[in-house]
Design a protein around this motif. Sequence first.
Motif: not given
Length: 273
Positions: A29, A31, A101, A104, A168
């Motif tokens: 993702h 991240l 997201t 996760s 993010l």
Amino acid sequence: MLKDIRNCIVIIIGAVFIASGFNLFLVPHHLLSGGVSGLAMLTGYFSPLSINTMYLAYNVPILIIGLFMLGKRFVGLSILSVAAVTWAMALIPQHPVATDTLLSATFGGVLVGIGSGISFRVGGSSGGFDIVGSIVTRYRDLPVGSILVVLNAAVIFAMGYLEGDWNLALASMLSIYISGKVLDLIHISHNKVTLYIITEKTDELLAKLLTLPRGVTLIKTEGAFSHKEKDMLMTVTTRYELTELREIIRKTDPSAFVNIVETVGVMGSFRRR
């Protein structure tokens, strides 16, 4: 010997947790994790270089510094952790377990926190900013996890700026915050403990204990039933140093009676290293 093998196994298990958090939750993702791993991820996202290779490269100079300030055993286990994380990241595919997201970020943070925490529990770390945090806690009475959250702020701001997506960046901050809290739950290195050691090998134990940065008080005692005189050594230390201290006692006097109690606070010349 068996204890050292067990510690190495725990370090490797922790590394698998960390690598799983990276490759299964965070990296797919885009991240970030905290510290050096976050820098490695940033590099990997915006260049053809692999994240696991940069993770290893960024950790090398920090581990060298830690070798001089934190001791060979701690850094040796940290080197094992960094190598194991690098290896595990190469083996575990970058495949998202969750499509959301925030989910996760949450579960990735938990896995990274567990991996880092159990590494600290056996006297090592996952490298990177964990090394920096450990150095700080030796001189300031602060929890490692909270220190890592502060150190990671710059990485998060870089993420938001380079990606142009502050969602993010904020999700990454959530992940880092969770991993820091989980780490503190597993390994609370800033807490103090007091050890009362009743031993018949006073001189041998003192020779080892007095090489550590802690004071030791010698108290004469007498057994209530046997009326046999023994010595009791009292020392206050941190949970960070407790593993090493217990190993010294076990090797020097396996028959020593040791009472370890939580210490609410310390006044006076307690050294924070």
